[in-house]
Scaffold this motif. Structure first.
Motif, PDB file in Angstrom:
ATOM      1  N   PHE A 230      90.664  34.694  64.713  1.00  0.00           N
ATOM      2  CA  PHE A 230      89.505  35.557  64.947  1.00  0.00           C
ATOM      3  C   PHE A 230      88.328  35.037  64.130  1.00  0.00           C
ATOM      4  O   PHE A 230      88.431  34.906  62.908  1.00  0.00           O
ATOM      5  N   VAL A 231      87.221  34.753  64.793  1.00  0.00           N
ATOM      6  CA  VAL A 231      86.079  34.094  64.158  1.00  0.00           C
ATOM      7  C   VAL A 231      85.000  35.122  63.811  1.00  0.00           C
ATOM      8  O   VAL A 231      84.478  35.810  64.690  1.00  0.00           O
ATOM      9  N   ASN A 232      84.664  35.208  62.545  1.00  0.00           N
ATOM     10  CA  ASN A 232      83.547  36.028  62.066  1.00  0.00           C
ATOM     11  C   ASN A 232      82.459  35.130  61.493  1.00  0.00           C
ATOM     12  O   ASN A 232      82.740  34.016  61.032  1.00  0.00           O
ATOM     13  N   THR A 233      81.224  35.629  61.491  1.00  0.00           N
ATOM     14  CA  THR A 233      80.208  34.937  60.698  1.00  0.00           C
ATOM     15  C   THR A 233      80.499  35.201  59.217  1.00  0.00           C
ATOM     16  O   THR A 233      81.135  36.195  58.859  1.00  0.00           O
TER      17      THR A 233
ATOM     18  N   GLN B 198      94.974  35.202  62.007  1.00  0.00           N
ATOM     19  CA  GLN B 198      94.120  34.774  60.896  1.00  0.00           C
ATOM     20  C   GLN B 198      92.646  35.031  61.206  1.00  0.00           C
ATOM     21  O   GLN B 198      92.213  34.970  62.366  1.00  0.00           O
ATOM     22  N   PHE B 199      91.893  35.343  60.151  1.00  0.00           N
ATOM     23  CA  PHE B 199      90.438  35.404  60.236  1.00  0.00           C
ATOM     24  C   PHE B 199      89.875  34.101  59.683  1.00  0.00           C
ATOM     25  O   PHE B 199      90.337  33.606  58.652  1.00  0.00           O
ATOM     26  N   VAL B 200      88.873  33.556  60.371  1.00  0.00           N
ATOM     27  CA  VAL B 200      88.152  32.386  59.873  1.00  0.00           C
ATOM     28  C   VAL B 200      86.658  32.671  59.979  1.00  0.00           C
ATOM     29  O   VAL B 200      86.244  33.591  60.699  1.00  0.00           O
ATOM     30  N   THR B 201      85.857  31.891  59.287  1.00  0.00           N
ATOM     31  CA  THR B 201      84.417  32.140  59.289  1.00  0.00           C
ATOM     32  C   THR B 201      83.637  30.881  59.643  1.00  0.00           C
ATOM     33  O   THR B 201      84.096  29.764  59.419  1.00  0.00           O
ATOM     34  N   ILE B 202      82.448  31.111  60.208  1.00  0.00           N
ATOM     35  CA  ILE B 202      81.479  30.034  60.399  1.00  0.00           C
ATOM     36  C   ILE B 202      80.112  30.552  59.969  1.00  0.00           C
ATOM     37  O   ILE B 202      79.888  31.763  59.899  1.00  0.00           O
ATOM     38  N   SER B 203      79.216  29.650  59.722  1.00  0.00           N
ATOM     39  CA  SER B 203      77.850  30.023  59.359  1.00  0.00           C
ATOM     40  C   SER B 203      77.097  30.497  60.598  1.00  0.00           C
ATOM     41  O   SER B 203      77.287  29.974  61.696  1.00  0.00           O
ATOM     42  N   ASP B 204      76.242  31.518  60.406  1.00  0.00           N
ATOM     43  CA  ASP B 204      75.379  31.931  61.520  1.00  0.00           C
ATOM     44  C   ASP B 204      74.038  31.209  61.489  1.00  0.00           C
ATOM     45  O   ASP B 204      73.174  31.455  62.338  1.00  0.00           O
ATOM     46  N   GLY B 205      73.853  30.321  60.507  1.00  0.00           N
ATOM     47  CA  GLY B 205      72.624  29.548  60.437  1.00  0.00           C
ATOM     48  C   GLY B 205      71.441  30.295  59.860  1.00  0.00           C
ATOM     49  O   GLY B 205      70.340  29.744  59.770  1.00  0.00           O
ATOM     50  N   LEU B 206      71.639  31.539  59.450  1.00  0.00           N
ATOM     51  CA  LEU B 206      70.555  32.346  58.891  1.00  0.00           C
ATOM     52  C   LEU B 206      70.544  32.237  57.373  1.00  0.00           C
ATOM     53  O   LEU B 206      71.545  31.850  56.772  1.00  0.00           O
ATOM     54  N   PRO B 207      69.438  32.587  56.719  1.00  0.00           N
ATOM     55  CA  PRO B 207      69.397  32.536  55.250  1.00  0.00           C
ATOM     56  C   PRO B 207      70.494  33.412  54.649  1.00  0.00           C
ATOM     57  O   PRO B 207      70.779  34.495  55.168  1.00  0.00           O
ATOM     58  N   PRO B 208      71.125  32.964  53.570  1.00  0.00           N
ATOM     59  CA  PRO B 208      72.211  33.746  52.954  1.00  0.00           C
ATOM     60  C   PRO B 208      71.728  35.132  52.536  1.00  0.00           C
ATOM     61  O   PRO B 208      70.598  35.308  52.092  1.00  0.00           O
ATOM     62  N   SER B 209      72.607  36.121  52.691  1.00  0.00           N
ATOM     63  CA  SER B 209      72.269  37.493  52.316  1.00  0.00           C
ATOM     64  C   SER B 209      73.547  38.217  51.949  1.00  0.00           C
ATOM     65  O   SER B 209      74.583  38.039  52.592  1.00  0.00           O
TER      66      SER B 209
ATOM     67  N   ARG C 155      72.378  31.904  69.978  1.00  0.00           N
ATOM     68  CA  ARG C 155      71.909  31.072  71.085  1.00  0.00           C
ATOM     69  C   ARG C 155      71.601  29.650  70.653  1.00  0.00           C
ATOM     70  O   ARG C 155      71.790  28.707  71.412  1.00  0.00           O
ATOM     71  N   ASN C 156      71.145  29.486  69.413  1.00  0.00           N
ATOM     72  CA  ASN C 156      70.596  28.188  69.020  1.00  0.00           C
ATOM     73  C   ASN C 156      71.289  27.507  67.840  1.00  0.00           C
ATOM     74  O   ASN C 156      71.123  26.299  67.662  1.00  0.00           O
ATOM     75  N   LEU C 157      72.038  28.269  67.021  1.00  0.00           N
ATOM     76  CA  LEU C 157      72.484  27.701  65.746  1.00  0.00           C
ATOM     77  C   LEU C 157      73.997  27.649  65.549  1.00  0.00           C
ATOM     78  O   LEU C 157      74.451  26.995  64.610  1.00  0.00           O
ATOM     79  N   MET C 158      74.770  28.314  66.389  1.00  0.00           N
ATOM     80  CA  MET C 158      76.199  28.440  66.086  1.00  0.00           C
ATOM     81  C   MET C 158      77.101  27.445  66.821  1.00  0.00           C
ATOM     82  O   MET C 158      78.291  27.379  66.532  1.00  0.00           O
ATOM     83  N   ARG C 159      76.548  26.690  67.747  1.00  0.00           N
ATOM     84  CA  ARG C 159      77.405  25.788  68.527  1.00  0.00           C
ATOM     85  C   ARG C 159      78.050  24.730  67.646  1.00  0.00           C
ATOM     86  O   ARG C 159      79.265  24.483  67.727  1.00  0.00           O
ATOM     87  N   ALA C 160      77.263  24.083  66.800  1.00  0.00           N
ATOM     88  CA  ALA C 160      77.811  23.011  65.959  1.00  0.00           C
ATOM     89  C   ALA C 160      78.861  23.543  64.974  1.00  0.00           C
ATOM     90  O   ALA C 160      79.947  22.954  64.861  1.00  0.00           O
ATOM     91  N   PRO C 161      78.599  24.663  64.266  1.00  0.00           N
ATOM     92  CA  PRO C 161      79.648  25.187  63.386  1.00  0.00           C
ATOM     93  C   PRO C 161      80.914  25.583  64.146  1.00  0.00           C
ATOM     94  O   PRO C 161      82.027  25.393  63.642  1.00  0.00           O
ATOM     95  N   PHE C 162      80.757  26.117  65.356  1.00  0.00           N
ATOM     96  CA  PHE C 162      81.936  26.504  66.129  1.00  0.00           C
ATOM     97  C   PHE C 162      82.719  25.265  66.578  1.00  0.00           C
ATOM     98  O   PHE C 162      83.959  25.257  66.534  1.00  0.00           O
ATOM     99  N   ALA C 163      82.008  24.217  66.967  1.00  0.00           N
ATOM    100  CA  ALA C 163      82.681  22.969  67.350  1.00  0.00           C
ATOM    101  C   ALA C 163      83.434  22.378  66.157  1.00  0.00           C
ATOM    102  O   ALA C 163      84.563  21.884  66.311  1.00  0.00           O
ATOM    103  N   ASP C 164      82.828  22.428  64.986  1.00  0.00           N
ATOM    104  CA  ASP C 164      83.512  21.930  63.782  1.00  0.00           C
ATOM    105  C   ASP C 164      84.796  22.720  63.530  1.00  0.00           C
ATOM    106  O   ASP C 164      85.835  22.153  63.160  1.00  0.00           O
ATOM    107  N   LEU C 165      84.720  24.040  63.725  1.00  0.00           N
ATOM    108  CA  LEU C 165      85.898  24.885  63.523  1.00  0.00           C
ATOM    109  C   LEU C 165      87.022  24.500  64.490  1.00  0.00           C
ATOM    110  O   LEU C 165      88.175  24.338  64.083  1.00  0.00           O
ATOM    111  N   ILE C 166      86.687  24.356  65.770  1.00  0.00           N
ATOM    112  CA  ILE C 166      87.707  23.991  66.765  1.00  0.00           C
ATOM    113  C   ILE C 166      88.314  22.637  66.416  1.00  0.00           C
ATOM    114  O   ILE C 166      89.534  22.429  66.528  1.00  0.00           O
TER     115      ILE C 166
END
Length: 489
Positions: free
Chosen positions: A42-45, A70-81, A97-108
């Motif tokens: 299960f993928v969360n930001t 399992q839970f896993v995480t990827i970056s949403d590409g936004l400033p840390p908060s 729409r614009n920032l999560m494709r590359a992190p998701f591909a890295d995860l896969i």
């Protein structure tokens, strides 16, 4: 029965949109897949995972997960908060729409690598993608040769409305030409061409047709989601056939692929034998749940309590919160009110002295609660709701009538069906006034003819939902078909 060999298990990677309602609904779907024998990732930001861990009291809850969940995480590409509040809606939509494709591909890629090295870790067999994440999941699925299931955590009617957006644009209905057209009967315009739905007004469509700055972002997001979702191998919608049969039939023709109506999830999860509920206690709430309210409800008379919850994203102005508060106070009914820390924008006027005085001893207020458990308590007789789809289908499944105050998005469409087509709810005007709130609460909760008929009709819908989720009926069969015909191919 699927093999007990871990390497032979099918492996579903599940990616919800980074919003509380989407996370909640997607987690229920994948718990059903887990029951059917799937290894779940299960993928969360990172932002939402921190909030979920905080809501659970720390990371120790991860230690209690089944080995095949399992839970896993990827970056949403936004400033840390580290803020424990709902993200601004536009920002995560744009990042999806614009920032999560590359992190998701890295995860896969990492998961595939682990499957090649760890004999106990199964290879990925499918991606279950939230409809608003297909910008990332479809291209990544193609890259790695993994089929993608497009999952809509909304009603079939709303999916159909989204499919009409290009035609609304072509016919000149959207965007409205100017601000004056939005206030001169424009939204009362009736459309007569929508398959499976009659007499749909523009005001009944998801609000993205109205062309405010936020609507423009979400309109574009929806159009792109429809286009990218066409390449998924199947479509899953959180509904059931007896509730939306005409629309589902029309969608199957329009999408030219199998549409699986699987729901209500909460009732399907109840079909799992107790000894097989290994994922029972896995929840994705981003706020800590107060369970003391359940004990409070147990002390109240049957059908006497008004439950109030505006969901995870809606906001109230101080003026709106005051009008709701005084209408609820004047209704004289016991109430359970969920007030997120960020619910009221500006100064919080809810706890005004007059409100506190009028409601002393008959109200319970808290920041978050286990909503399904609340709705299924016998003492709850009505639900004042923003009409998000999770809340709508959970209330229907529990047999609880609704008082609807839709804010944006699909909530107006849900409200139209709740109040007009299914006749299990009453709508509050957008310009909320305390006298109207009081009158409608009394009408819904009291013993008048209209309230009685509403309760009878919602009881009928509850029965249909229970029948659909019985082991040999429509939703249960569609779940099995999804697994056997699509995910295990």
């Amino acid at each position: 029965m699927l093999s007990n060999d871990p390497t032979a298990k099918p492996h579903a990677v599940c990616f919800p949109s980074p919003a509380q309602s989407h996370i909640t609904a997607t987690l229920k779907l994948v718990k059903l897949l887990h029951w059917k024998g799937f290894h779940i990732t299960f993928v969360n930001t990172e932002f939402n995972h921190r909030r979920m861990v905080r809501a659970k009291g720390g990371p120790s809850f991860l230690d209690s997960l089944p080995l095949d969940f399992q839970f896993v995480t990827i970056s949403d590409g936004l400033p840390p908060s580290d803020v424990n509040a709902t993200q601004d809606l536009e920002a995560p939509c744009e990042s999806a729409r614009n920032l999560m494709r590359a992190p998701f591909a890295d995860l896969i890629g990492r998961l595939n690598e682990r499957a090649g090295l760890d004999p106990n870790f199964p290879a990925i067999s499918c991606i279950v993608s939230d409809c608003l994440m297909t910008f990332s999941t479809i291209p990544v699925g193609k890259k790695f040769g993994v089929p993608v299931i497009n999952y809509w955590p909304i009603s079939a009617a709303v999916v159909m409305c989204f499919l009409q957006y290009p035609e609304l644009l072509e016919k000149g209905f959207t965007p409205p030409k100017d601000a004056s057209s939005r206030s001169s009967g424009y939204l009362d315009t009736v459309t007569d061409w929508i398959p499976g739905i009659k007499n749909m007004r523009l005001c009944d469509f998801p609000t993205f047709v109205r062309n405010t700055p936020a609507d423009e972002v979400l309109y574009d997001l929806t159009i792109d989601a429809i286009k990218s979702g066409e390449e998924a191998v199947a479509t899953v919608i959180h509904t059931f056939k007896a509730l939306e049969q005409d629309v589902l039939n029309a969608l199957s023709s329009l999408l030219r692929k199998q549409v699986y109506a699987i729901g209500p999830f909460s009732l399907l999860l109840e079909q799992i034998p107790e000894k097989e509920r290994r994922a029972k206690n896995i929840h994705g709430n981003l706020w800590e749940e107060n369970i003391e309210c359940l004990q409070w409800l147990e002390l109240k008379e049957s059908g006497s309590v008004l439950y109030i919850n505006f969901g995870s994203i809606a906001f109230l102005s101080p003026e709106q919160s005051t009008e709701f508060a005084m209408g609820i106070a004047n209704s004289d009914h016991p109430f359970l009110w969920i007030i997120r820390p960020d619910l009221v924008s500006g100064d919080n006027a809810i706890l005004a002295r007059e409100f506190a005085k009028k409601t002393k001893g008959r109200g319970f207020m808290t920041e978050w609660c286990p909503q399904e458990e609340v709705l299924n308590r016998p003492s709850v007789g009505g639900f004042l709701t923003h009409c998000g789809w999770n809340s709508t289908i959970e209330s229907l499944s529990a047999g609880v009538p609704m008082q609807c105050w839709p804010c944006f998005g699909d909530q107006h469409t849900n409200c139209r069906f709740v109040c007009n087509d299914w006749e299990i709810g009453l709508e509050i005007n957008n310009d909320v006034k305390r006298d109207e709130v009081e009158r409608l609460v009394r009408e819904m909760m009291g013993g008048g003819e209209k309230g009685k008929k509403m309760k009878e009709r919602v009881a009928e819908r509850k029965k249909l939902a229970e029948e659909a989720t019985a082991l040999c009926d429509s939703s249960a069969k569609d779940l099995d078909r999804l697994v056997n015909d699509t995910l295990l191919k």
